[in-house]
Design an enzyme around this catalytic site. Structure first.
Site, PDB file in Angstrom:
ATOM      1  N   CYS A  50       0.825  -1.220   0.000  1.00 49.55           N
ATOM      2  CA  CYS A  50       0.000   0.000   0.000  1.00 49.55           C
ATOM      3  C   CYS A  50       0.853   1.260   0.000  1.00 49.55           C
ATOM      4  O   CYS A  50       0.406   2.320  -0.405  1.00 49.55           O
ATOM      5  CB  CYS A  50      -0.917   0.031   1.212  1.00 49.55           C
ATOM      6  SG  CYS A  50      -1.323  -1.551   1.893  1.00 49.55           S
ATOM      7  N   ASP A  82      -1.895  -2.939   8.079  1.00 48.99           N
ATOM      8  CA  ASP A  82      -2.860  -3.790   8.781  1.00 48.99           C
ATOM      9  C   ASP A  82      -2.908  -5.188   8.180  1.00 48.99           C
ATOM     10  O   ASP A  82      -3.198  -6.154   8.885  1.00 48.99           O
ATOM     11  CB  ASP A  82      -4.249  -3.160   8.734  1.00 48.99           C
ATOM     12  CG  ASP A  82      -4.325  -1.975   9.666  1.00 48.99           C
ATOM     13  OD1 ASP A  82      -3.305  -1.658  10.301  1.00 48.99           O
ATOM     14  OD2 ASP A  82      -5.395  -1.374   9.773  1.00 48.99           O
ATOM     15  N   CYS A 123      -2.538   3.768   3.160  1.00 54.89           N
ATOM     16  CA  CYS A 123      -3.011   2.630   3.945  1.00 54.89           C
ATOM     17  C   CYS A 123      -4.007   3.126   4.994  1.00 54.89           C
ATOM     18  O   CYS A 123      -4.186   4.329   5.173  1.00 54.89           O
ATOM     19  CB  CYS A 123      -1.795   1.979   4.586  1.00 54.89           C
ATOM     20  SG  CYS A 123      -1.936   0.243   4.928  1.00 54.89           S
ATOM     21  N   ASP A 124      -4.598   2.186   5.725  1.00 46.43           N
ATOM     22  CA  ASP A 124      -5.743   2.512   6.592  1.00 46.43           C
ATOM     23  C   ASP A 124      -5.520   3.694   7.536  1.00 46.43           C
ATOM     24  O   ASP A 124      -6.363   4.585   7.632  1.00 46.43           O
ATOM     25  CB  ASP A 124      -6.091   1.307   7.478  1.00 46.43           C
ATOM     26  CG  ASP A 124      -6.449   0.081   6.677  1.00 46.43           C
ATOM     27  OD1 ASP A 124      -6.235   0.077   5.454  1.00 46.43           O
ATOM     28  OD2 ASP A 124      -6.933  -0.882   7.286  1.00 46.43           O
ATOM     29  N   LYS A 125      -4.406   3.684   8.274  1.00 47.59           N
ATOM     30  CA  LYS A 125      -4.216   4.712   9.304  1.00 47.59           C
ATOM     31  C   LYS A 125      -3.577   5.981   8.747  1.00 47.59           C
ATOM     32  O   LYS A 125      -3.606   7.028   9.381  1.00 47.59           O
ATOM     33  CB  LYS A 125      -3.340   4.188  10.450  1.00 47.59           C
ATOM     34  CG  LYS A 125      -3.802   2.900  11.042  1.00 47.59           C
ATOM     35  CD  LYS A 125      -5.205   2.989  11.564  1.00 47.59           C
ATOM     36  CE  LYS A 125      -5.760   1.645  11.922  1.00 47.59           C
ATOM     37  NZ  LYS A 125      -5.854   0.686  10.831  1.00 47.59           N
ATOM     38  N   CYS A 195      -5.381  -2.365  -0.147  1.00 51.35           N
ATOM     39  CA  CYS A 195      -6.251  -3.547  -0.213  1.00 51.35           C
ATOM     40  C   CYS A 195      -7.524  -3.222  -1.005  1.00 51.35           C
ATOM     41  O   CYS A 195      -8.177  -2.199  -0.774  1.00 51.35           O
ATOM     42  CB  CYS A 195      -6.607  -4.011   1.190  1.00 51.35           C
ATOM     43  SG  CYS A 195      -5.143  -4.540   2.099  1.00 51.35           S
ATOM     44  N   GLU A 447      -7.580  -5.255  15.278  1.00 53.09           N
ATOM     45  CA  GLU A 447      -8.636  -5.702  14.355  1.00 53.09           C
ATOM     46  C   GLU A 447      -8.747  -7.220  14.400  1.00 53.09           C
ATOM     47  O   GLU A 447      -7.740  -7.918  14.507  1.00 53.09           O
ATOM     48  CB  GLU A 447      -8.308  -5.278  12.923  1.00 53.09           C
ATOM     49  CG  GLU A 447      -8.417  -3.799  12.709  1.00 53.09           C
ATOM     50  CD  GLU A 447      -8.144  -3.399  11.271  1.00 53.09           C
ATOM     51  OE1 GLU A 447      -7.637  -4.239  10.496  1.00 53.09           O
ATOM     52  OE2 GLU A 447      -8.443  -2.250  10.930  1.00 53.09           O
ATOM     53  N   SER A 473     -11.566  -5.293  10.865  1.00 58.96           N
ATOM     54  CA  SER A 473     -10.978  -4.791   9.642  1.00 58.96           C
ATOM     55  C   SER A 473     -12.090  -4.410   8.687  1.00 58.96           C
ATOM     56  O   SER A 473     -13.200  -4.935   8.760  1.00 58.96           O
ATOM     57  CB  SER A 473     -10.135  -5.897   9.017  1.00 58.96           C
ATOM     58  OG  SER A 473     -10.010  -5.689   7.647  1.00 58.96           O
TER      59      SER A 473
HETATM   60 FE1  FES Z   1      -2.658  -1.228   3.623  1.00 61.05          FE
HETATM   61 FE2  FES Z   1      -4.732  -2.908   3.619  1.00 61.05          FE
HETATM   62  S1  FES Z   1      -2.767  -3.202   4.553  1.00 61.05           S
HETATM   63  S2  FES Z   1      -4.617  -0.898   2.830  1.00 61.05           S
END
Ligand code: FES
Length: 558
Positions: A50, A82, A123-125, A195, A447, A473
């Site tokens: 990511c 993640d 990425c998520d965070k 993702c 998660e 997640s």
């Molecule tokens: Fe980065 Fe899913 S691990 S978006």
């Protein structure tokens, strides 16, 4: 108006000669000393798909900034994957990384006197952390999303990160050969990008586009698409407009903009993490935005998108139907979005969408019409009851049903779920209770993708429910309730549940009830003790001391 409002402290004031000397030292010229300085914060790092390409995108951003008469200065902040930390102790560091990202961007921009900031995130965070920083700093700025990943392919089946997680449950259930197990893992992630379903990264990317904090289509272009590079190059011209008009993040991050963002989360079937993050971002922006506001938005917003994890399509498929602008245009025309909200183009959302393509309901099947939605109201429901007196977040798309009554199977930690599944101890009708996984107890509110994926893979996804004081997640699907507050570590009743207790989860009446009398709970409480944390120093110790409840967004600067 001068565009170098902040950086002139270092470049023009006679009292800062050393700072100016250092700027000459990095190669700036006398002419550059008159220009605005833009900090470009990259969460790029080599260790995860990511983020692996973000430093390259930052170079394009810098080029666009320089071509528009400003000085672009790249700096770096951290990222945590993640996908790689789910199901192991690394996950404790994931949510804290959001606040470290926010703190570090705020820190660098504040210390270096940048006139504006651009965050290149993937990425998520990364995204909520950068949005929090922009809101705190309130200097002209925007984000660039690194883009979604292409899907993987194995034996004719499209794959993504969740395919790799679910392969484990199939292995436990004996439903996959060793060769195919390896084949799925080897082919799930074909290259750079976040993702690929409507998981947390794509949830945050599409909702921040709805909030107006990125250029149109930032959430549409996959990581390797030529449009992503063009977006980066176009940032310079947009940034100049923001500086000239002095449009700051808090002019964009209004109450209505938060409503737009959360509406898009609901319509697209986004991640429960958006609840946590938008509560925290609103705190940074000084906007009152609560769990009740989120429930109100859920009540008035239909679920329209057939996107993974509960649906069929990937984010990469959205490009072919007109991209995020087409979806936003449809939602705006149907009255779900506030069109007057200002965006980083310097125009309103309605002005941006005027030329956007229309969704074609004859040919595209990703977005359902408002008249025939997948679910009439939002899939994220805020539940209350004696199991969650301060609230819990359920993700219910309706495919799992909207009510679940069952008996508790208690797991003191996430790891126990996998152990119980592998021994066949989790049965249809169980409500799997995973506790001691909250922001303080986890720590870091991990998660639970590994357990939910393993349940799915083991064929139990439709017959058991799961509740936790941890998080889920964006890749999780099934009948799940997370963010149970107060968490077990803070004395919440989730810490008092015993195997066999009856639990009702009702996403229609928004209730989560433990059918145990108050007297019995009081007796159990006498024997209850919080866990003693093994984290006696370091970043997780700081986090445990500072983090607020999930019902307030797990902020660390209250
Ligand atoms: Fe980065 Fe899913 S691990 S978006």
């Amino acid at each position: 108006m001068s565009l170098n409002k902040f950086s002139k402290t270092l470049t023009q004031e006679i009292t800062n000669p050393a700072a100016k000397a250092m700027l000459y030292g990095i190669g700036l010229t006398s002419e550059d000393m008159q220009k605005a300085q833009i900090g470009i914060a990259s969460t790029g790092y080599e260790g995860n798909p990511c983020n692996m390409h973000l430093n390259g995108l930052s170079v394009h951003v810098k080029k666009g900034i320089q071509e528009n008469g400003m000085v672009g200065l790249i700096f770096h902040t951290i990222g945590v994957s993640d996908g790689m930390t789910n199901g192991n102790d690394g996950m404790s560091y994931s949510l804290p990384s959001r606040d470290i990202i926010a703190d570090s961007i705020e820190n660098v921009v504040g210390a270096q006197w940048y006139d504006g900031v651009i965050a290149v995130v993937g990425c998520d965070k990364n995204m909520p952390g950068a949005m929090m920083a922009l809101a705190r700093l309130n200097r002209p700025g925007m984000l660039v999303y690194g883009g979604t990943i292409k899907s993987g392919l194995y034996k004719g089946e499209k794959l993504d990160i969740v395919s790799a997680f679910e392969a484990l449950g199939k292995k436990f259930a004996g439903n996959i050969s060793d060769e195919d197990y390896e084949g799925v893992i080897r082919n799930s992630i074909p290259g750079p990008g976040a993702c690929g379903g409507m998981y947390t990264a794509n949830t945050m990317a599409s909702s921040m586009e709805a909030m107006g904090l990125v250029l149109p289509n930032s959430s549409t272009y996959p990581a390797t698409h030529e449009g992503k590079k063009e977006e980066c190059l176009a940032i310079g011209a947009a940034m100049k407009v923001l500086l000239e008009k002095n449009i700051c993040p808090r002019d964009i991050m209004t109450r209505h903009a938060f409503e737009n963002a959360m509406t898009v989360v609901m319509a697209l079937g986004g991640s429960t993490n958006a609840v946590l993050h938008y509560l925290a971002i609103a705190h940074s922006a000084g906007i009152k935005f609560t769990l009740k506001d989120i429930q109100d938005i859920s009540d008035r917003t239909p679920l329209l998108a057939d996107l993974k994890p509960s649906g069929k399509y990937y984010m990469e498929d959205v490009l072919a139907i007109g991209g995020m602008p087409a979806i936003l245009k449809y939602l705006w025309q149907e009255g779900f979005l506030h069109g007057e909200c200002l965006t980083v183009t310097g125009k309103t959302m309605a002005e941006n969408l005027a030329d956007a393509p229309d969704l074609n309901f004859e040919t595209q099947k990703i977005i359902y019409p408002v008249a025939t939605p997948i679910k009439a109201t939002g899939h994220l429901q805020i539940l209350y009851g004696n199991l969650a007196t301060e609230g819990a977040v359920a993700k219910i798309t309706g495919k799992e049903g909207e009510r679940f009554e069952g008996t508790a199977k208690v797991c003191e930690r996430e790891e126990e779920v996998i152990e119980f599944i592998s021994k066949g101890e989790i049965k249809p009708g169980h409500v799997v209770v995973i506790r001691n996984e909250g922001p303080k107890g986890g720590p870091g509110m991990p998660e639970m993708l590994k357990p939910t994926s393993a349940l799915m893979g083991a064929g139990l996804g439709n017959s058991v429910a799961m509740i936790t004081d941890g998080r889920f997640s964006g890749g999780t699907h099934g009948f799940v309730v997370g963010h149970v507050t107060p968490e077990a570590q803070e004395g919440g009743n989730i810490g008092l549940v015993k195997d066999g207790d009856k639990i009702t989860i009702d996403a229609v009446d928004n209730q989560i009830i433990l059918h145990v009398s108050d007297e019995e709970l009081a007796e159990r409480r006498k024997l209850w003790k919080p866990l003693v944390s093994e984290h006696t120093s370091g970043v997780l110790r700081k986090y445990i001391k500072n983090v607020s409840s999930a019902s307030l967004g797990c902020v660390t600067d209250l």
